[in-house]
Design a protein around this motif. Structure first.
Motif, PDB file in Angstrom:
ATOM      1  N   PRO A 159       0.818  -1.228   0.000  1.00 44.69           N
ATOM      2  CA  PRO A 159       0.000   0.000   0.000  1.00 44.69           C
ATOM      3  C   PRO A 159       0.849   1.273   0.000  1.00 44.69           C
ATOM      4  CG  PRO A 159      -0.877  -1.584   1.585  1.00 44.69           C
ATOM      5  CD  PRO A 159       0.461  -2.118   1.140  1.00 44.69           C
ATOM      6  N   LEU A 171       2.516   1.668  -3.478  1.00 49.48           N
ATOM      7  CA  LEU A 171       1.519   2.066  -4.482  1.00 49.48           C
ATOM      8  C   LEU A 171       1.084   3.517  -4.279  1.00 49.48           C
ATOM      9  CD1 LEU A 171      -0.405   1.218  -6.838  1.00 49.48           C
ATOM     10  CD2 LEU A 171      -2.083   0.652  -5.070  1.00 49.48           C
ATOM     11  N   ALA A 172       0.857   3.903  -3.028  1.00 47.01           N
ATOM     12  CA  ALA A 172       0.412   5.278  -2.753  1.00 47.01           C
ATOM     13  C   ALA A 172       1.482   6.289  -3.161  1.00 47.01           C
ATOM     14  CB  ALA A 172       0.080   5.431  -1.267  1.00 47.01           C
ATOM     15  N   THR A 208       1.523   6.444  -6.920  1.00 46.31           N
ATOM     16  CA  THR A 208       0.314   7.091  -7.456  1.00 46.31           C
ATOM     17  C   THR A 208       0.387   8.609  -7.293  1.00 46.31           C
ATOM     18  OG1 THR A 208      -0.966   5.130  -6.862  1.00 46.31           O
ATOM     19  CG2 THR A 208      -2.215   7.105  -7.362  1.00 46.31           C
ATOM     20  N   ARG A 209       0.842   9.057  -6.119  1.00 43.49           N
ATOM     21  CA  ARG A 209       0.966  10.507  -5.895  1.00 43.49           C
ATOM     22  C   ARG A 209       2.030  11.111  -6.814  1.00 43.49           C
ATOM     23  NH1 ARG A 209      -3.531  10.792  -3.264  1.00 43.49           N
ATOM     24  NH2 ARG A 209      -3.579  10.018  -1.147  1.00 43.49           N
ATOM     25  N   ARG A 262      -2.783   5.787 -11.922  1.00 44.08           N
ATOM     26  CA  ARG A 262      -2.916   4.539 -11.176  1.00 44.08           C
ATOM     27  C   ARG A 262      -2.263   3.353 -11.903  1.00 44.08           C
ATOM     28  NH1 ARG A 262      -5.276   2.218  -6.261  1.00 44.08           N
ATOM     29  NH2 ARG A 262      -5.267   0.024  -6.738  1.00 44.08           N
ATOM     30  N   GLU A 280       0.811   1.102 -10.586  1.00 43.31           N
ATOM     31  CA  GLU A 280       0.762  -0.350 -10.373  1.00 43.31           C
ATOM     32  C   GLU A 280       1.963  -1.024 -11.041  1.00 43.31           C
ATOM     33  OE1 GLU A 280      -2.983  -2.180 -11.211  1.00 43.31           O
ATOM     34  OE2 GLU A 280      -3.966  -1.146  -9.545  1.00 43.31           O
ATOM     35  N   THR A 340       4.867  -0.474  -8.833  1.00 45.88           N
ATOM     36  CA  THR A 340       4.778  -1.339  -7.643  1.00 45.88           C
ATOM     37  C   THR A 340       5.239  -2.757  -7.987  1.00 45.88           C
ATOM     38  OG1 THR A 340       2.910  -0.016  -6.895  1.00 45.88           O
ATOM     39  CG2 THR A 340       3.219  -2.136  -5.820  1.00 45.88           C
ATOM     40  N   GLN A 341       4.791  -3.250  -9.123  1.00 46.71           N
ATOM     41  CA  GLN A 341       5.201  -4.608  -9.527  1.00 46.71           C
ATOM     42  C   GLN A 341       6.711  -4.674  -9.753  1.00 46.71           C
ATOM     43  OE1 GLN A 341       2.906  -7.273 -11.750  1.00 46.71           O
ATOM     44  NE2 GLN A 341       1.222  -5.871 -12.093  1.00 46.71           N
ATOM     45  N   ILE A 368      -4.946   5.065  -0.664  1.00 49.12           N
ATOM     46  CA  ILE A 368      -4.721   4.371  -1.939  1.00 49.12           C
ATOM     47  C   ILE A 368      -4.331   2.937  -1.601  1.00 49.12           C
ATOM     48  CG2 ILE A 368      -3.259   4.247  -3.999  1.00 49.12           C
ATOM     49  CD1 ILE A 368      -2.977   7.324  -3.751  1.00 49.12           C
ATOM     50  N   PRO A 426      -3.949  -1.248  -2.792  1.00 48.90           N
ATOM     51  CA  PRO A 426      -3.788  -2.142  -3.957  1.00 48.90           C
ATOM     52  C   PRO A 426      -5.047  -2.977  -4.178  1.00 48.90           C
ATOM     53  CG  PRO A 426      -2.118  -2.597  -2.241  1.00 48.90           C
ATOM     54  CD  PRO A 426      -3.097  -1.639  -1.668  1.00 48.90           C
ATOM     55  N   LEU A 456       1.633  -9.550  -7.181  1.00 44.59           N
ATOM     56  CA  LEU A 456       2.868  -9.343  -6.409  1.00 44.59           C
ATOM     57  C   LEU A 456       3.281 -10.637  -5.710  1.00 44.59           C
ATOM     58  CD1 LEU A 456       2.112  -5.851  -4.782  1.00 44.59           C
ATOM     59  CD2 LEU A 456       3.566  -6.329  -6.758  1.00 44.59           C
TER      60      LEU A 456
END
Lengths: 181, 144
Positions: A30, A33-34, A37-38, A43, A47, A50-51, B59, B61, B69
């Motif tokens: 989280p 990702l946050a 995203t910011r 989005r 993602e 993040t991956q 936010i 996932p 993941l």
């Protein structure tokens, strides 16, 4: 304590322990990702970042040495991936960067909740990259001063300077324009 | 803690002294308590911005991202893998050649010792058993 717990989970995750893997993903995805995203205001791209961040983490696990907290390392990787993407955006779309003036709210604007949230997000997204990252890490995600400075690879003084400038810009855009109506 | 530093902290970290660096928290709280009016305007300003940040949604996932993941993580080593041969053993071709060489050597050693006559008899018997008749006798019958 969290540091030891991290190390234990990292060791088990490196050996393929599904419970440890799930725990690391649930605890840290989280935040990653946050942050993405910011930083990217997108989005889907966040993602992807993040991956990519977790793929790099899995590769790094077997030889992991706890020089930094896992969380700090993970956020730094994510942030650098975001910087890369932002740089590529600038290179490919030099004329389409958001105009800072567009982010300001007109004094007469009366915004509903979703519009207000959208305006705040756009204003944060329009900050210079490092200010946006500093603000997200400290004001929105609650990272400590030391940890945020380590993620950003700056001194504590430099972090404070980034935060002060970010908050001044946002105050001018989000608050002063409206209250002067 | 000086007044100037407290104004800086409010500008940098917002209105909540619990968000200030730990080493400066107590001093900031003491000064705020001693002179509340002096910092009221700065605190109100900072509080408004803090409130704006608080409106931002978390936010999180999606389940699909979380699954992806987890799926990308290292897989556990399967039971018994320790003793199983690897997919490619560097010594495997060498052992194959060794077995071939040994087979050829044994064949060459045994071949000269076998008697031609006994071989012929054995073959004859096998043929008779397989065909159900004696081909040698048939050959004799056909022969002029």
């Amino acid at each position: 304590m969290a540091f030891t717990s991290d190390l234990d989970q990292i060791t088990r995750a490196a050996a393929g322990d599904p419970a440890a893997v799930q725990s690391l993903v649930h605890r840290y995805s989280p935040g990653v990702l946050a942050l993405a995203t910011r930083m990217l205001s997108d989005r889907s791209e966040a993602e992807d970042v993040t991956q990519e961040t977790f793929l790099r983490a899995w590769k790094a696990l077997p030889g992991w040495e706890p020089r930094a907290k896992f969380s700090t390392w993970l956020h730094r990787v994510a942030l650098n991936l975001c910087y890369d993407r932002l740089r590529k955006r600038k290179e490919s779309l030099p004329g389409e960067l958001p105009d800072m003036a567009d982010m300001a709210l007109a004094p007469h604007e009366v915004l509903d909740q979703s519009e207000r949230v959208g305006a705040i997000e756009r204003a944060i997204g329009a900050l210079p990259e490092r200010q946006s990252a500093a603000l997200t890490l400290c004001a929105l995600q609650g990272h400590s001063q030391a940890e945020a400075a380590e993620i950003l690879e700056v001194s504590v003084e430099a972090l404070e300077s980034l935060l002060a400038r970010a908050r001044r810009t946002l105050r001018a855009q989000l608050l002063e324009g409206r209250t002067s109506a | 803690m000086t007044e100037d530093r407290l104004f800086e902290l409010i500008e940098i970290w917002g209105a909540d002294p619990d968000a200030y660096p730990e080493s400066e928290r107590a001093g900031a709280k003491a000064l705020l308590a001693a002179y509340p009016q002096r910092f009221a305007a700065a605190l109100a300003d900072a509080r408004a911005l803090d409130a704006a940040f608080a409106q931002l949604p978390d936010i999180l996932p999606s389940a699909a991202l979380t699954e992806a993941l987890i799926a990308s993580a290292p897989k556990p080593a399967s039971a018994g893998a320790a003793w199983r041969l690897p997919k490619f053993a560097p010594w495997a071709p060498a052992s194959g050649f060794a077995a071939l060489a040994a087979g050829l050597f044994m064949g060459l050693m045994i071949a000269p010792t076998a008697s031609a006559a006994s071989d012929t008899d054995d073959v004859q018997a096998l043929l008779e058993q397989a065909l159900g008749y004696d081909p040698a006798a048939l050959t004799e019958e056909i022969a002029p």
